[in-house]
Design a protein around this motif. Structure first.
Motif: not given
Length: 279
Positions: A24-30, A222-230
């Motif tokens: 789980a990830v929670f940021t202000n961009a994604y 499944k996939a690898v997603y680029r989200l902001n800088r990650d």
């Protein structure tokens, strides 16, 4: 009958022996809400919905979704609602992931099986019931409809993914395609709901950075997603929220297709004034 399989939540609780770490990830961009956190302990319940439990995947919130809410609903046999939507200004999009549901909307009754889609205009009376022998799973996306002078609200849509020919993205030879439930040229609509499909190895080959807010629920693969800088690994059952202008790209990891249900807001001027509270 469709042979498609869409991911549905398993609920339950993990054993006490499981590790606490997760994805789980929670940021202000994604944000990424993995399938493994969609457990019984975090379900919600809604007024006038019988024998139905709900995972709220997105809701308008400071630092989170701004234009929409996304519910993933598990409806027991006999469950459903005769008064599902409390706000006359809200439009809805329904997508069936498992089981069968009977939807009555705009005077029409239709059985929706997996892959079934419905668009419900604002102010439209509708009802939905699970008349089958087993549970049914439903995605329900809600948004306040943005009216435009001179444009009427859209009419209801009832269809199934199997009835729509996917549109290949230019130059991809079909490795990246979208199944479009709403006509992108119809300016009456202020949101689009698509199923996006990548064949193994297919990519979004650049970092999209644009005004549309996104909600993505992974239906398959499944996939690898680029989200902001990650770079983030995602799989069937995961949910991603992307703020407007969040850089995004991906490549499908195989061995099967990577597919997700996509929400985005479209076709309206940018609001320069504080508007009414969002749903």
């Amino acid at each position: 009958m469709s042979s498609r399989v869409y991911h549905v939540p398993q609920g339950g609780l993990p054993p006490q022996t499981d590790l606490l770490g997760g994805r789980a990830v929670f940021t202000n961009a994604y944000a990424v809400i993995p399938s493994g956190v969609q457990r019984d302990i975090v379900v919600s319940h809604l007024p006038h919905w019988d024998d139905t439990r709900v995972w709220v995947l997105a809701r308008p919130l400071s630092g989170f979704a701004e234009t929409f809410s996304h519910y993933l609903m598990d409806i027991a046999p006999g469950g459903g609602s005769d008064m599902p939507e409390p706000d006359d200004d809200a439009e809805g999009a329904l997508f069936v992931a498992g089981g069968k549901l009977v939807l009555e909307v705009a005077g029409r009754e239709r059985e929706l099986r997996p892959g079934g889609f419905a668009y419900v205009p604002p102010g439209c009376v509708w009802r939905i019931r699970n008349r089958g022998p087993g549970p049914a799973q439903l995605h329900w996306i809600r948004k306040l409809y943005q009216r435009v002078p001179g444009l009427s609200a859209p009419e209801a849509i009832l269809t199934n993914e199997d009835s729509i020919e996917p549109v290949a993205m230019p130059g991809t030879e079909g490795r990246w395609a979208t199944t479009r439930f709403i006509d992108p040229a119809d300016m009456r609509h202020d949101m689009h709901i698509n199923v996006v499909t990548f064949e193994p190895g297919g990519t979004i080959p650049f970092e999209e950075t644009h005004v549309m807010e996104h909600g993505l629920y992974v239906l398959e693969g499944k996939a690898v997603y680029r989200l902001n800088r990650d770079w983030v690994e995602v799989e069937a059952g995961d949910y991603m929220w992307l703020r407007a202008f969040c850089p995004q790209a991906c490549y499908a990891g195989g061995p099967g297709r990577f597919r997700y249900l996509l929400y985005k807001d479209v076709n309206r001027h940018m609001n320069l004034r504080q508007g009414p509270p969002l749903i």
